[in-house]
Structures are given as C-alpha cells and as structure tokens.
Design an enzyme around this catalytic site. Structure first.
Site, PDB file in Angstrom:
ATOM      1  CB  VAL A  71      -0.976   0.025   1.198  1.00  0.00           C
ATOM      2  CG1 VAL A  71      -1.954  -1.131   1.105  1.00  0.00           C
ATOM      3  CG2 VAL A  71      -0.222   0.018   2.529  1.00  0.00           C
ATOM      4  CG  ASN A 114      -6.307  -3.590   9.222  1.00  0.00           C
ATOM      5  OD1 ASN A 114      -6.365  -3.342  10.422  1.00  0.00           O
ATOM      6  ND2 ASN A 114      -5.803  -4.727   8.751  1.00  0.00           N
ATOM      7  CB  SER A 162      -2.956   2.786  17.461  1.00  0.00           C
ATOM      8  OG  SER A 162      -2.487   2.257  18.699  1.00  0.00           O
ATOM      9  CE1 TYR A 185       1.231   0.654  15.105  1.00  0.00           C
ATOM     10  CE2 TYR A 185       0.833   1.400  17.344  1.00  0.00           C
ATOM     11  CZ  TYR A 185       0.412   0.731  16.215  1.00  0.00           C
ATOM     12  OH  TYR A 185      -0.829   0.139  16.191  1.00  0.00           O
ATOM     13  CB  SER A 238       2.678   6.295  11.935  1.00  0.00           C
ATOM     14  OG  SER A 238       2.260   5.166  12.687  1.00  0.00           O
ATOM     15  CE  LYS A 239      -1.420   2.427  13.280  1.00  0.00           C
ATOM     16  NZ  LYS A 239      -2.245   1.974  12.134  1.00  0.00           N
TER      17      LYS A 239
END
Length: 258
Positions: free
Chosen positions: A62, A88, A140, A153, A156-157
């Site tokens: 993706v 997702n 998240s 992480y 990014s969320k």
C-alpha cells in the site's frame, strides 16, 4: 459478476483485524477485496473465507502508488465498484527515541501513513462513481496518548487521526464519510509476539474491562462506521479500548529497561 453487491476494500486483509473485518462484511452481503504483501498468508486467508466468488485477494504494497493503482483497476474490473475502504495495513516497531533510525521511521510512515493517503486517493474516485461510501482508517490508542518505545508507530497513528479529519472535511461534501478507529490492546498475533506477560498484566490492571479486546470487536466497530447506521458520523475517532483511554498508564514495567 453482478455489480449489485457492495464492495469493501480492506488493506492488511490477510490476518488479524483485516481478516476479521472481511468476515464481518461478507456476512452483511458485501464482496471483499483483500490487499496484503504476505502473499501465501493472503491466499490461505481468502480460501478460509469460503466464498471465492465474493473475495478477491491482491498482492499489494500500500505504500507504492503504482501497485495500489493496479489493484484498484483490478477490483473495479472484477467487481465493478467500490463502496467502502478500510485502511488497516500497518507496521509496528518498538524502540527508544534515540535508538530509532530514520530508515525505521520511514518504513513505519510509508505503510501506516502514506498507505492510507494513497489508498484513499485512488479508491475515492471509484467510490464516487458508485454514489459515495465510507472510509475507516485504523489508528491506535498509541496515536491518542504517548507511550514508551512507540515514537514512530505512535506518531504515525496520531497523524492518521488528523488525516481522517482532513479527508472527512472535504470528502463529506461529495458523499464519502471518513472516520477512524483507535483500538486499544487487542489479542492480535502481533500483540502476542511483542507483549510480554508483565506488559499484559499492566494493561489488564489499567483497562476498566480488565482484558484485551478481540479482533471481532474491532471489526464490528469498522462495520458500524461503514454502515448506514452511522450515516451522520464523519471525521471522528472512536476508541475501542475497554476504557483504557479514560484511565491509562505509562506501562511502568517498560521503565525498568531504561
């Protein structure tokens, strides 16, 4: 194939929340296109769903616009339409801020942030051709509150949550609702690999429902946000976390490693 059935595109569809989401949409009469880079796992996952005429597995990264473009063309050629998109696909690495290299940072951002941007840009025109639809970005709880070892992480969320608002502000005008779900701790294969028992115990102590969530519980939330039952919900982030965001801790067990 008949073009009367609605179609959902699910990235990261080979396992976990993505596969559970595919099952949920198939039960509701949708067809499902599953995008993933884990080719063998994807093939097995598609077969496990038991509806070959309604499931289209596509090997796709993706973070690569050309691959996504080819995937969208294949979906439209096969199913004739796109009505829902579930962004997702995601990657997670855990490490201290000063130990996180730029290569790791970019790898996480490419999948977790670039991916939803690219997939939305390329799927939205097909959705508009079908009269509109709904997009759900998987964020998240780490994007809502900071936590140790999650600099790439978590960031990014957090960015996905704002991207959701930006997309909703413009696409809502043309008939596409965009919302996000921020899962708390969920018993996915990834969580089972990286959450040691002391981390799990700490989460259990902090979550009012005293347990991890299930993949099916997240899938139910995704379905709701794509369904007509949520027709006036747009630009929102819903935490499905057993109440963790309402209380929360900093996972003190991890501090011993500092």
């Amino acid at each position: 194939m008949s073009e009367t059935k609605k179609v959902v595109v699910i990235t990261g569809g080979a396992r976990g929340i993505g596969l559970a989401t595919a099952r949920r949409f198939l039960r509701e009469g949708y067809r499902a296109a599953l995008l993933d880079i884990a080719t063998q796992t994807l093939t097995e996952a598609a077969a496990s769903l038991g509806q070959p005429q309604d499931v289209l597995p596509i090997d796709c990264d993706v973070s690569d616009p050309e691959q996504v473009s080819r995937a969208v063309d294949q979906i439209v050629a096969t199913f004739g339409r796109i009505d829902a998109l579930v962004n997702n696909a995601g990657k997670a690495t855990f490490g201290k801020v000063l130990d996180t290299g730029f290569d790791v940072w970019r790898e996480i951002m490419a999948t977790n942030l670039d991916g939803p941007f690219i997939c939305t840009q390329l799927c939205a025109p097909a959705m508009l051709d079908s009269g509109g639809g709904a997009i759900v970005n998987i964020a998240s709880i780490s994007g809502v509150r900071a936590s140790l070892l999650r600099v790439a992480y978590g960031t990014s969320k957090a960015a996905i949550i704002h991207l959701t608002k930006q997309q909703a502000a413009e696409l809502g005008d043309v008939g596409i609702r965009v919302n996000a779900i921020a899962p708390g701790p969920v018993d996915t294969e990834m969580a089972k690999k990286v959450h040691t028992q002391d981390i799990r115990d700490a989460y259990h102590d902090a979550i009012p429902q005293n347990r991890y969530g299930t993949e099916d519980e997240i899938a139910n939330g995704i379905w709701f946000l794509c369904s007509d039952e949520s027709s006036y919900i747009n630009g929102q982030t819903i935490a499905i976390d057993g109440g963790f965001d309402a209380t929360g801790i900093g996972l003190p067990a991890l501090r011993d490693d500092k």
